[in-house]
Design an enzyme around this catalytic site. Sequence first.
Site, PDB file in Angstrom:
ATOM      1  N   SER A 130       0.823  -1.224   0.000  1.00  0.00           N
ATOM      2  CA  SER A 130       0.000   0.000   0.000  1.00  0.00           C
ATOM      3  C   SER A 130       0.850   1.265   0.000  1.00  0.00           C
ATOM      4  CB  SER A 130      -0.917   0.015   1.225  1.00  0.00           C
ATOM      5  OG  SER A 130      -1.849  -1.032   1.166  1.00  0.00           O
ATOM      6  N   SER A 136      -6.263   0.271  -2.537  1.00  0.00           N
ATOM      7  CA  SER A 136      -6.970  -0.749  -3.311  1.00  0.00           C
ATOM      8  C   SER A 136      -6.521  -0.770  -4.770  1.00  0.00           C
ATOM      9  CB  SER A 136      -8.478  -0.502  -3.240  1.00  0.00           C
ATOM     10  OG  SER A 136      -8.943  -0.600  -1.909  1.00  0.00           O
ATOM     11  N   ASP A 242      -4.554 -13.993  -3.285  1.00  0.00           N
ATOM     12  CA  ASP A 242      -5.481 -15.060  -3.622  1.00  0.00           C
ATOM     13  C   ASP A 242      -5.437 -16.177  -2.574  1.00  0.00           C
ATOM     14  OD1 ASP A 242      -7.411 -15.646  -5.663  1.00  0.00           O
ATOM     15  OD2 ASP A 242      -6.176 -17.325  -6.297  1.00  0.00           O
ATOM     16  N   ARG A 270     -27.299 -14.177  33.094  1.00  0.00           N
ATOM     17  CA  ARG A 270     -27.842 -12.916  33.598  1.00  0.00           C
ATOM     18  C   ARG A 270     -29.373 -12.986  33.628  1.00  0.00           C
ATOM     19  NH1 ARG A 270     -26.082  -7.722  34.434  1.00  0.00           N
ATOM     20  NH2 ARG A 270     -27.492  -6.006  33.957  1.00  0.00           N
ATOM     21  N   GLY A 342     -24.807  -4.977  26.925  1.00  0.00           N
ATOM     22  CA  GLY A 342     -25.174  -3.678  27.482  1.00  0.00           C
ATOM     23  C   GLY A 342     -23.953  -2.831  27.796  1.00  0.00           C
ATOM     24  N   GLY A 343     -23.962  -2.199  28.963  1.00  0.00           N
ATOM     25  CA  GLY A 343     -22.861  -1.329  29.361  1.00  0.00           C
ATOM     26  C   GLY A 343     -21.525  -2.052  29.391  1.00  0.00           C
ATOM     27  N   GLU A 366      -6.268  -5.920   2.853  1.00  0.00           N
ATOM     28  CA  GLU A 366      -6.216  -6.981   1.841  1.00  0.00           C
ATOM     29  C   GLU A 366      -7.444  -6.970   0.930  1.00  0.00           C
ATOM     30  OE1 GLU A 366      -4.669 -10.864   2.905  1.00  0.00           O
ATOM     31  OE2 GLU A 366      -3.781 -10.011   4.717  1.00  0.00           O
TER      32      GLU A 366
END
Length: 384
Positions: A130, A136, A242, A270, A342-343, A366
Amino acid sequence: MMDRSFLSWPFFDDVHRRLADEVERWATENTGHIDHENVDDACLNLVAGLGAAGLLQHTAVDPAAGGRLDVRSLCIIRETLARHDGLADFAFAMQGLGTGALSLFGTDAQKREWLTRTRAGKALSAFALSEPQSGSDVANLELSAVRDGDSFVLNGEKTWISNGGIADVYTVFARTGEGDGAKGISAFIVPADTPGLIIAERLEVIAPHPLARLVFDNCRIPASALIGSPGQGFRIAMSVLDVFRSTVAAAALGFARRALEESVKRANGRHLFGAPMSELQMVQGHIADMALDIDAAALLVYRAAWLKDSGAERVSREAAMAKLYATDRAQSVIDKAVQIHGGDGVRKGSVVERLYREIRALRIYEGASDVQKIIIARHELARG
């Protein structure tokens, strides 16, 4: 406990099932105390450990074992490591991607010099493709390699290079000018201590990995550093991708499996509104969608790997489908896991929070998801 029934699918041989057990044992024993605040040292230690365990033997072609990469083995290893820890998967993957060009196209002398070391975990490798203006669009790269007697002189930049700054050797793609666009690119081996190779900038991302921008300033390498033939670099790069594109999908699959595993534990353990969370229909819907996406992704991943191992010259279409679907659906699976937690799902350091950060890059590197769609569409249109 993760569902391992997929290993009974006809895509696999007994050797793959034994490998899955071996990697599972190694990961269970070695990934529980990785220092994610010091990724350089963590990657060095992981590569050394993977090498000592013999797992890096799978990252490079062994002429004594038929002279090919077993893509199913690579996928099983990446999926298992990713399920345990993303940095462990990264450390393994780069030993394969970084030396993929050498494995497939290198001379015997080049392989003896580097593959023996990378397979043993005694040298780290990197894949330098790159550039700032050509991620790309590989055919548009600008780094130049000018022949000067018995040498090539490299000038230009590479960026987003994994293992940048800690690698011992880089596979570098540069423009040598045999033709326009993709026809004028060649591949080279560049040791990290080569004068003129500069680590210009270390890059930080949301899931910490060693990344860097490289500058080549009159970087002189011997002509013997050329991998394959002049002008063959684009073909080499595409051949490597590939093979390894399916393994990116396998890593995403590993992340998704861990997200489902954590979500099932959360739902069963839970209580909400006086009953286990697992009795809520919405939660059951999420779990069902997650399981469906994971199995569908696994089928695409291991179809592509099996086809390559069965002798298919190219699996660009199948690998693109696997990477596109597995990475996109893993993002969705992990998002559902965050919702179920959740949190706690957004608490820094929690398993699903780490997965949420880890998965996003896989939809980019990639070959971004949009690029995979182009590859798939072009194959279908050509067949029509």
